[in-house]
Design a protein around this motif. Sequence first.
Motif, PDB file in Angstrom:
ATOM      1  N   MET A 151       0.709  -1.208   0.067  1.00 19.59           N
ATOM      2  CA  MET A 151      -0.021   0.036   0.093  1.00 19.59           C
ATOM      3  C   MET A 151       0.930   1.359   0.110  1.00 19.59           C
ATOM      4  N   MET A 152       1.707   1.393   1.013  1.00 20.55           N
ATOM      5  CA  MET A 152       2.580   2.495   1.060  1.00 20.55           C
ATOM      6  C   MET A 152       3.598   2.967  -0.206  1.00 20.55           C
ATOM      7  N   GLU A 153       3.816   1.768  -1.266  1.00 22.67           N
ATOM      8  CA  GLU A 153       4.440   1.966  -2.418  1.00 22.67           C
ATOM      9  C   GLU A 153       3.512   2.543  -3.235  1.00 22.67           C
ATOM     10  N   ALA A 212      -4.463  12.810   7.151  1.00 23.69           N
ATOM     11  CA  ALA A 212      -2.956  13.050   7.661  1.00 23.69           C
ATOM     12  C   ALA A 212      -2.163  12.712   6.269  1.00 23.69           C
ATOM     13  N   PRO A 213      -1.191  13.611   6.024  1.00 17.79           N
ATOM     14  CA  PRO A 213      -0.400  13.079   4.852  1.00 17.79           C
ATOM     15  C   PRO A 213       0.425  11.767   5.090  1.00 17.79           C
ATOM     16  N   VAL A 214       0.302  11.003   4.166  1.00 14.21           N
ATOM     17  CA  VAL A 214       0.948   9.761   4.268  1.00 14.21           C
ATOM     18  C   VAL A 214       2.155   9.650   2.979  1.00 14.21           C
ATOM     19  N   LYS A 215       3.161   9.178   3.401  1.00 11.92           N
ATOM     20  CA  LYS A 215       4.485   9.482   2.449  1.00 11.92           C
ATOM     21  C   LYS A 215       4.550   8.198   1.759  1.00 11.92           C
ATOM     22  N   SER A 216       4.612   8.306   0.449  1.00 11.42           N
ATOM     23  CA  SER A 216       4.821   6.986  -0.492  1.00 11.42           C
ATOM     24  C   SER A 216       6.061   6.316  -0.484  1.00 11.42           C
ATOM     25  N   THR A 217       6.183   5.272  -0.007  1.00 11.36           N
ATOM     26  CA  THR A 217       7.881   4.663  -0.199  1.00 11.36           C
ATOM     27  C   THR A 217       8.208   4.105  -1.670  1.00 11.36           C
ATOM     28  N   GLY A 218       7.244   4.567  -2.529  1.00 10.16           N
ATOM     29  CA  GLY A 218       7.523   4.190  -4.001  1.00 10.16           C
ATOM     30  C   GLY A 218       8.883   4.925  -4.606  1.00 10.16           C
ATOM     31  N   GLY A 219       9.659   4.332  -4.940  1.00 10.70           N
ATOM     32  CA  GLY A 219      10.961   5.296  -5.727  1.00 10.70           C
ATOM     33  C   GLY A 219      11.899   5.954  -4.463  1.00 10.70           C
ATOM     34  N   THR A 220      11.493   5.786  -3.172  1.00 10.29           N
ATOM     35  CA  THR A 220      12.466   6.455  -2.217  1.00 10.29           C
ATOM     36  C   THR A 220      13.757   6.110  -2.247  1.00 10.29           C
ATOM     37  N   GLN A 251       8.939   6.901  10.811  1.00  8.39           N
ATOM     38  CA  GLN A 251       9.509   6.891   9.341  1.00  8.39           C
ATOM     39  C   GLN A 251      10.239   8.353   9.341  1.00  8.39           C
ATOM     40  N   ALA A 252       9.932   9.500   9.802  1.00 11.21           N
ATOM     41  CA  ALA A 252      10.476  10.656   9.445  1.00 11.21           C
ATOM     42  C   ALA A 252      11.985  10.706  10.276  1.00 11.21           C
ATOM     43  N   MET A 253      11.954   9.968  11.373  1.00 11.80           N
ATOM     44  CA  MET A 253      13.212   9.727  12.235  1.00 11.80           C
ATOM     45  C   MET A 253      14.030   8.862  11.586  1.00 11.80           C
ATOM     46  N   ALA A 313       6.613  -1.696  11.095  1.00 14.31           N
ATOM     47  CA  ALA A 313       5.151  -1.217  10.301  1.00 14.31           C
ATOM     48  C   ALA A 313       5.200   0.243  10.627  1.00 14.31           C
ATOM     49  N   LEU A 314       5.717   0.905  11.638  1.00 18.57           N
ATOM     50  CA  LEU A 314       6.044   2.359  11.693  1.00 18.57           C
ATOM     51  C   LEU A 314       6.853   3.063  10.789  1.00 18.57           C
ATOM     52  N   ARG A 315       8.064   2.098  10.468  1.00 18.12           N
ATOM     53  CA  ARG A 315       9.027   2.823   9.368  1.00 18.12           C
ATOM     54  C   ARG A 315       8.524   2.885   8.192  1.00 18.12           C
ATOM     55  N   LEU A 316       7.598   1.709   8.066  1.00 19.06           N
ATOM     56  CA  LEU A 316       6.890   1.720   6.640  1.00 19.06           C
ATOM     57  C   LEU A 316       5.904   2.870   6.370  1.00 19.06           C
ATOM     58  N   GLY A 317       5.579   3.482   7.461  1.00 18.84           N
ATOM     59  CA  GLY A 317       4.578   4.667   7.527  1.00 18.84           C
ATOM     60  C   GLY A 317       3.488   4.450   8.223  1.00 18.84           C
ATOM     61  N   ALA A 318       2.915   3.471   8.822  1.00 17.96           N
ATOM     62  CA  ALA A 318       1.743   3.271   9.681  1.00 17.96           C
ATOM     63  C   ALA A 318       1.872   4.418  10.621  1.00 17.96           C
ATOM     64  N   ILE A 319       0.563   4.907  10.879  1.00 23.21           N
ATOM     65  CA  ILE A 319       0.223   5.891  12.039  1.00 23.21           C
ATOM     66  C   ILE A 319       0.687   5.430  13.455  1.00 23.21           C
TER      67      ILE A 319
END
Length: 337
Positions: free
Chosen positions: A72-74, A134-142, A168-170, A97-103
């Motif tokens: 999903m995050m990609e 809330a803005p959710v950052k895509s990991t696609g192409g990161t 994820q931001a950290m 999961a949190l690193r991938l972008g879970a709230i």
Amino acid sequence: MAAPVKVLVVDDSLTMRALLSGALERIPGVTVVGSANGADEARAMREQLCPDVMTLDVEMPGISGLEYLAEMMEKRPMPVIMFSTRTDAGAEASIEALRLGAIDCFPKPKVAVAAEFDKILSKLGKRIKAAKGAPVKSTGGTKATVAAPPLDWNGRILAIGGEAAATQAMFDLFGSFPANCPPTVVVQHLGQGLAGTMIDALGAAIAPRIVLAEDGMAVEQGTIYLAPPGDHHVVVDAWPNGTLRMLPRDPVAGERPSISILFASIAKAAGAEAIGLLLGADGEDGDAGVRALQAGGSYCIVPAEVRSEGFVLSRRIAAQAVPADQLARSILKLVSK
């Protein structure tokens, strides 16, 4: 009146789906639009029901919750709150999961009864409502972060506060820090038992040293100190040559350790030599700390009112916009000679 937050519940256990759905329906302003038994059913229901937020079980047969979250995050990110078992493996999965972008990531109740869900209902409701939109950052192409060159440090101290959603931001921020990063103290509202796992995961991915904060530790360049959740707040008692102190005081805005108490302590100790960074906290904790930083003449970096616009860096009356992808560069500039 605001429209209710639409939630899709995903869990392979029929009992857990029924209990969680029933608990969520008791939260004012939240409605469960459907429940799915796995990733395949969730994909179809997401298209049909257009939920605002998804709750997702980490441990599922076939396509696991982590695998589905990564997918999903990609491809098409959305706000997701995870549920995981209370085990060492569950803690590792929670941080991933949190690193991938879970709230956020909540532990599954030890016993599958409604009373166990009631214990987390208030916090869960708050997270779900904050997650909507809330803005959710895509990991696609990161691109992988690369540590910056060694720092010519100017003596400033950095304090960071955030919710579990800041994980994820950290990882992105600390991955850009050089090994001799500025002294950095972090209060993150992680669940019980996750701080040690967070340190292990970050320690394997970043150049600086990262440790669990303890009373009496000297605050030194090249080290990131993560405050443990539990019975104490963490403060810095002086600057320069500061020391960490643990204070057994009541929670602030329901949180202990408190972001606000940490920020207020560095504002008092370091003044213009302090930098406070608030990474998307969704509660009251942090607000008073930001005011203390501003009153003390410290540098203060907070999320922009329009979330897609990144951050605002201010000191006294001067302020400038900081795009999210320039956050690490802006901080390293502030701590360099």
